[in-house]
Write a protein that holds these residues in place. Structure first.
Motif, PDB file in Angstrom:
ATOM      1  N   THR A  80       0.827  -1.209   0.000  1.00  0.00           N
ATOM      2  CA  THR A  80       0.000   0.000   0.000  1.00  0.00           C
ATOM      3  C   THR A  80       0.857   1.253   0.000  1.00  0.00           C
ATOM      4  O   THR A  80       0.584   2.213  -0.741  1.00  0.00           O
ATOM      5  CB  THR A  80      -0.924   0.012   1.225  1.00  0.00           C
ATOM      6  N   ARG A  81       1.921   1.257   0.803  1.00  0.00           N
ATOM      7  CA  ARG A  81       2.772   2.447   0.893  1.00  0.00           C
ATOM      8  C   ARG A  81       3.581   2.669  -0.371  1.00  0.00           C
ATOM      9  O   ARG A  81       3.710   3.802  -0.855  1.00  0.00           O
ATOM     10  CB  ARG A  81       3.696   2.333   2.110  1.00  0.00           C
ATOM     11  N   ALA A  83       1.246   3.865  -3.062  1.00  0.00           N
ATOM     12  CA  ALA A  83       0.827   5.250  -2.846  1.00  0.00           C
ATOM     13  C   ALA A  83       1.924   6.222  -3.272  1.00  0.00           C
ATOM     14  O   ALA A  83       1.642   7.254  -3.902  1.00  0.00           O
ATOM     15  CB  ALA A  83       0.468   5.468  -1.380  1.00  0.00           C
ATOM     16  N   THR A  99       6.274  -2.180  -6.958  1.00  0.00           N
ATOM     17  CA  THR A  99       4.878  -2.449  -6.592  1.00  0.00           C
ATOM     18  C   THR A  99       4.437  -3.812  -7.111  1.00  0.00           C
ATOM     19  O   THR A  99       3.777  -4.583  -6.395  1.00  0.00           O
ATOM     20  CB  THR A  99       3.955  -1.361  -7.149  1.00  0.00           C
TER      21      THR A  99
END
Length: 260
Positions: free
Chosen positions: A51-52, A55, A198
């Motif tokens: 998620t980080r 983002a 990612t």
């Protein structure tokens, strides 16, 4: 890169999307092959870290994309403003004295023609302003400075014309800076690294149809954003090209006749 953008826009966009798809799926498959040899991997950190990283990747793409859109808007506005100033100076010179200012008005008309016929191509191909257009502007500016007003009306008109032509010089520099300030290699490195990291972070998820489909959506959308960023990086190149519409509308009638 410019060779790629000579292709039709849908084809160029498809190439970007295909490249990001291959890159994302390769990163996912390679990482899974290395780290998941003995059964399914389990990691409580997978979700938060993914998620980080995702983002941060999205934030970088969004910031650069927004910057390029602002750059295109600014150049479009500057080009329109420049055309308005040249047109106002041209007709104010005619109000000053049609006969005395005819040579200056010819230089301004020639300047508009050079911007349309040479300068946009020069900015697209070499990132520089046309020397001939600079020379035409210089002649018009010097001619305006050398006017000797005989009435208060002429004095006011001379001041307006000189101020307009000085501002044109600054707007020309803005147009040149936009061509020079292209997408930096660091952005492309960040975009590729974000996509790879990612995608690799998803190795804990099984390669079933749903997961591969979701990963493909993520990669395809990233490819489209990168395509748009690169397309708008130089506002004088297609497909994100800013058209000199203001100059095209100006170069008509008397101005077109004097500029030939």
């Amino acid at each position: 890169m410019q060779t790629l953008f000579q292709l039709p826009v849908p084809v160029a966009a498809f190439v970007f999307v295909a490249a990001t798809l291959v890159l994302a799926l390769s990163a996912y498959g390679l990482t899974r092959a290395i780290l998941c040899r003995s059964g399914e991997a389990k990691s409580d950190l997978a979700g938060p870290i993914f998620t980080r990283v995702g983002a941060l990747h999205a934030l970088i793409l969004a910031l650069v994309f927004a910057q390029e859109l602002i750059n295109v808007r600014d150049i479009s506005t500057a080009s329109a403003r420049e055309a308005v100033l040249v047109g106002d100076a041209f007709y104010d010179l005619k109000r000053y004295d049609p006969e005395e200012t005819l040579p200056i008005r010819k230089d301004l008309a020639g300047y508009v023609r050079l911007v349309l016929e040479q300068e946009w191509d020069s900015l697209a191909e070499a990132d520089i302003l046309s020397p001939e257009a600079w020379a035409a502007w210089e002649r018009a500016y010097v001619g305006a400075l050398e006017l000797e007003p005989a009435t208060d009306r002429q004095n006011v008109l001379k001041g307006i014309v000189v101020d307009h032509l000085r501002e044109v010089s600054g707007l020309r520099r803005l147009r040149e800076n936009a061509a020079i300030a292209n997408v930096q290699d660091l952005f492309m490195m960040a975009a590729v690294a974000g996509l790879v990291l990612t995608s690799a972070g998803l190795f804990t998820h099984a390669p079933n149809t749903h997961n591969i489909f979701l990963l493909s959506i993520f990669a395809a959308y990233t490819g489209l954003i990168v395509f748009f960023v690169v397309a708008f990086a130089n506002p004088y190149h297609a497909p994100g090209m800013v058209m000199p519409t203001g100059f095209e509308n100006l170069f008509m009638g008397e101005l077109a006749e004097l500029g030939r």
